[in-house]
Design a protein around this motif. Structure first.
Motif, PDB file in Angstrom:
ATOM      1  N   GLY A 187      40.258  41.002 -56.240  1.00  0.00           N
ATOM      2  CA  GLY A 187      39.954  40.277 -55.047  1.00  0.00           C
ATOM      3  C   GLY A 187      39.222  40.897 -54.066  1.00  0.00           C
ATOM      4  N   GLY A 188      39.343  42.146 -53.778  1.00  0.00           N
ATOM      5  CA  GLY A 188      38.740  42.845 -52.694  1.00  0.00           C
ATOM      6  C   GLY A 188      37.164  42.680 -52.642  1.00  0.00           C
ATOM      7  N   ARG A 193      31.629  41.631 -51.445  1.00  0.00           N
ATOM      8  CA  ARG A 193      30.256  41.996 -52.275  1.00  0.00           C
ATOM      9  C   ARG A 193      29.187  41.437 -51.446  1.00  0.00           C
ATOM     10  NH1 ARG A 193      28.436  43.215 -57.248  1.00  0.00           N
ATOM     11  NH2 ARG A 193      30.540  43.243 -58.226  1.00  0.00           N
ATOM     12  N   ASP A 194      28.030  42.256 -51.489  1.00  0.00           N
ATOM     13  CA  ASP A 194      26.550  41.623 -50.819  1.00  0.00           C
ATOM     14  C   ASP A 194      26.802  41.324 -49.313  1.00  0.00           C
ATOM     15  OD1 ASP A 194      25.526  42.316 -53.256  1.00  0.00           O
ATOM     16  OD2 ASP A 194      26.051  40.251 -53.999  1.00  0.00           O
ATOM     17  N   GLY A 195      27.998  42.015 -48.582  1.00  0.00           N
ATOM     18  CA  GLY A 195      28.029  41.541 -47.161  1.00  0.00           C
ATOM     19  C   GLY A 195      28.799  40.239 -47.075  1.00  0.00           C
ATOM     20  N   GLY A 196      29.449  39.636 -48.139  1.00  0.00           N
ATOM     21  CA  GLY A 196      30.019  38.331 -48.004  1.00  0.00           C
ATOM     22  C   GLY A 196      31.062  38.221 -47.007  1.00  0.00           C
ATOM     23  N   LEU A 197      31.466  39.308 -46.581  1.00  0.00           N
ATOM     24  CA  LEU A 197      32.631  39.013 -45.597  1.00  0.00           C
ATOM     25  C   LEU A 197      32.361  38.413 -44.391  1.00  0.00           C
ATOM     26  CD1 LEU A 197      35.495  39.742 -44.711  1.00  0.00           C
ATOM     27  CD2 LEU A 197      34.503  41.891 -43.535  1.00  0.00           C
ATOM     28  N   ALA A 198      31.081  38.391 -44.077  1.00  0.00           N
ATOM     29  CA  ALA A 198      30.505  37.747 -42.921  1.00  0.00           C
ATOM     30  C   ALA A 198      30.542  36.366 -43.047  1.00  0.00           C
ATOM     31  CB  ALA A 198      29.006  38.075 -42.457  1.00  0.00           C
ATOM     32  N   ALA A 199      30.575  35.826 -43.993  1.00  0.00           N
ATOM     33  CA  ALA A 199      30.827  34.315 -44.429  1.00  0.00           C
ATOM     34  C   ALA A 199      32.133  33.612 -44.203  1.00  0.00           C
ATOM     35  CB  ALA A 199      30.303  33.792 -45.812  1.00  0.00           C
ATOM     36  N   TRP A 260      30.604  47.417 -46.161  1.00  0.00           N
ATOM     37  CA  TRP A 260      31.654  46.228 -46.676  1.00  0.00           C
ATOM     38  C   TRP A 260      32.251  45.665 -45.664  1.00  0.00           C
ATOM     39  CZ3 TRP A 260      33.523  51.465 -48.547  1.00  0.00           C
ATOM     40  CH2 TRP A 260      32.922  52.013 -49.787  1.00  0.00           C
ATOM     41  N   LEU A 261      32.775  46.404 -44.164  1.00  0.00           N
ATOM     42  CA  LEU A 261      33.573  45.805 -43.310  1.00  0.00           C
ATOM     43  C   LEU A 261      32.935  45.602 -42.111  1.00  0.00           C
ATOM     44  CD1 LEU A 261      36.879  47.319 -44.483  1.00  0.00           C
ATOM     45  CD2 LEU A 261      36.169  45.107 -45.139  1.00  0.00           C
ATOM     46  N   GLY A 262      32.468  46.750 -41.560  1.00  0.00           N
ATOM     47  CA  GLY A 262      32.050  47.115 -40.084  1.00  0.00           C
ATOM     48  C   GLY A 262      30.663  46.462 -39.949  1.00  0.00           C
ATOM     49  N   GLN A 263      29.724  46.292 -40.986  1.00  0.00           N
ATOM     50  CA  GLN A 263      28.730  45.859 -40.366  1.00  0.00           C
ATOM     51  C   GLN A 263      28.491  44.624 -40.903  1.00  0.00           C
ATOM     52  OE1 GLN A 263      25.593  47.992 -43.220  1.00  0.00           O
ATOM     53  NE2 GLN A 263      26.344  49.806 -42.249  1.00  0.00           N
TER      54      GLN A 263
END
Length: 358
Positions: A187-188, A193-199, A260-263
Motif C-alpha cells: 500500500g505504501g 508513486r509518481d508524487g501521487g501523495l499530493a492528490a 515521496w513525501l516532502g515535495q
C-alpha cells in the motif's frame, strides 16, 4: 541482530548492543575490516552467484541510491574503489546484486527445511519493508532468524501489482510451502508513486488541524487498497480456509525534502516540517485504522470467517531510526519485526496458528 524488542531483557539487550557495534553496517568493526579490502570482479561475481553470505558482509562493496531522492525500488551497484570493475561484466553484476537477497533467502529456506525443520513455516509477500535488498535488515530478515520464511517480496512492489500477480507468485508458494501463516506488506508504494501523495491532501489552510488537510480522495484511495486486500484474502481462504494472514500499515514516517513525501506536500503549500509530519501521521493513522477494521470484519463474518490480523507498527520506530523518509534503519526494522513476532506468538498461544497439525 536479535528480534527481541530492544526495550526488553536488559542483559541480552546489552550483549546485542555490543554485537551491533562490532558488525553495524555503517560503522561496525567488521565492516571496517572488510571495507579496507578490494575485491576482484571475478571473486565478487562468485560470491554473488553463491548467495550464501549474510548481506551485511557484502555491504562494504555495495553502493546505493538509497536516499531521499531515490526511486521506490532500492537498487545496488558495486562500490567504486572496493570492486575492481569490468565493464563487460557490469550488467551481470548488477542483476546478481539486486537479486541477491531473494536468492539468499530461498537458499536459506531450502537448507532449513532440508535439515528437518519442524518449526514455523511462513510465506511472505510485500514491498521494501519486507524486502530491502542488501542495504538494510528489513522485517523479514529479522523474522527469518527464528522462522523458516519463504520470501516473495520485492522492493518497490505496489499492492495492485502484488494482487495482479497472485496466481504467478502467492498461490504457487502457498501450495508448495503449506505454511502456518501468510504475511503481506503493501500500500505504501501505491500511495506515493509518481508524487501521487499530493492528490491525497488539500492545499495548506490556516488554523486547521492536520486531519483537515486530508482530501476526500484519500478515502477512495484507501477503499481501493482494501478492495485488493479483501479480494486477495477471500481467494486465499477459498483454497486455504484455516490459514492465518497478517498485514500491517506502517509506522508514521518523517518527511524530508524527498520525492515521496516532502515535495508532494510542499507542492500543496504544506512546507512547515511539523505540519508535514502531522499530515503524514494522520494519513498513516487513517490507513492503519482501515486495515484494522477490515481484519475485524473478516474475522467476525457469520459465514466463513477469515483469520486476518492487523499488526499496528505505529510508534514502534524512533525518530533517529529512519534510514530515509520511507524506510526504518536496521534497528527500526527490528522493532517492527518484534511486533509481528509478538502477534505470531499470540496466535500460536491462542491456537489460531497450529504448529502440530499444519
Amino acid at each position: 541482530m536479535h528480534i527481541d524488542c530492544p526495550a526488553s531483557r536488559p542483559t541480552r539487550r546489552a550483549l546485542t548492543q555490543v554485537w551491533r557495534l562490532v558488525r553495524h553496517p555503517r560503522n561496525g568493526l567488521l565492516r571496517f575490516i572488510a571495507g579496507r579490502r578490494t575485491e576482484s570482479m571475478e571473486r565478487f561475481l562468485a560470491r554473488l552467484e553463491a548467495a550464501v553470505e549474510p548481506e551485511w558482509m557484502l555491504r562494504p562493496y555495495v553502493a546505493t541510491a538509497m536516499d531521499e531522492h531515490a526511486s521506490m525500488d532500492p537498487r545496488a551497484a558495486p562500490r567504486e574503489g572496493r570492486v575492481v570493475m569490468d565493464a563487460a561484466e557490469l550488467s551481470r553484476t548488477l542483476e546478481l546484486l539486486n537479486s541477491y537477497s531473494r536468492r539468499l533467502r530461498r537458499n536459506r529456506y531450502a537448507a532449513r527445511i532440508a535439515s528437518g525443520w519442524r518449526g514455523l513455516r511462513i510465506v511472505s509477500e510485500g514491498d521494501s519493508w519486507f524486502q530491502f535488498p542488501l542495504l538494510l535488515e528489513d522485517i523479514i530478515d529479522h523474522l527469518a532468524a527464528r522462522h523458516a520464511v519463504f520470501s516473495l517480496g520485492k522492493g518497490g512492489d505496489t499492492l495492485s501489482t502484488i494482487y495482479a500477480e497472485r496466481h504467478a507468485e502467492i498461490f504457487p508458494a502457498l501450495e508448495q510451502v503449506q505454511p502456518h501463516c501468510f504475511l503481506i506488506s503493501g500500500g505504501g508504494n501505491d500511495m506515493v508513486r509518481d508524487g501521487g501523495l499530493a492528490a491525497l491532501v488539500r492545499e495548506l489552510m490556516d488554523s486547521v488541524g492536520p486531519e483537515d488537510h486530508l482530501h476526500e480522495n484519500l478515502e477512495d484511495f484507501i477503499a481501493d487498497l482494501l478492495r485488493c486486500y479483501r479480494l486477495l484474502f477471500e481467494e486465499i481462504a477459498q483454497h486455504w480456509p484455516k490459514l492465518p494472514i497478517l498485514f500491517h500499515g506502517y509506522d508514521r514516517p518523517i518527511p524530508r525534502d524527498d520525492i515521496w513525501l516532502g515535495q508532494p506536500l510542499a507542492h500543496r503549500g504544506i512546507q512547515d516540517a511539523a505540519m508535514q509530519r502531522a499530515v503524514i501521521a494522520a494519513i498513516m493513522d487513517r490507513y492503519n485504522e482501515a486495515l484494522a477494521e477490515l481484519a475485524r470484519e473478516l474475522r467476525q463474518r457469520p459465514e466463513r470467517p477469515i483469520e486476518v490480523h492487523h499488526v499496528d507498527c505505529r510508534g514502534a520506530i524512533r525518530d533517529h531510526e529512519w534510514a530515509d523518509p520511507m524506510h526504518p534503519d536496521d534497528y527500526g526494522f527490528a522493532r517492527a519485526a518484534c511486533l509481528v513476532d509478538r502477534k505470531i506468538k499470540q496466535l500460536i498461544d491462542t491456537g489460531v496458528i497450529r504448529l502440530a497439525t499444519a
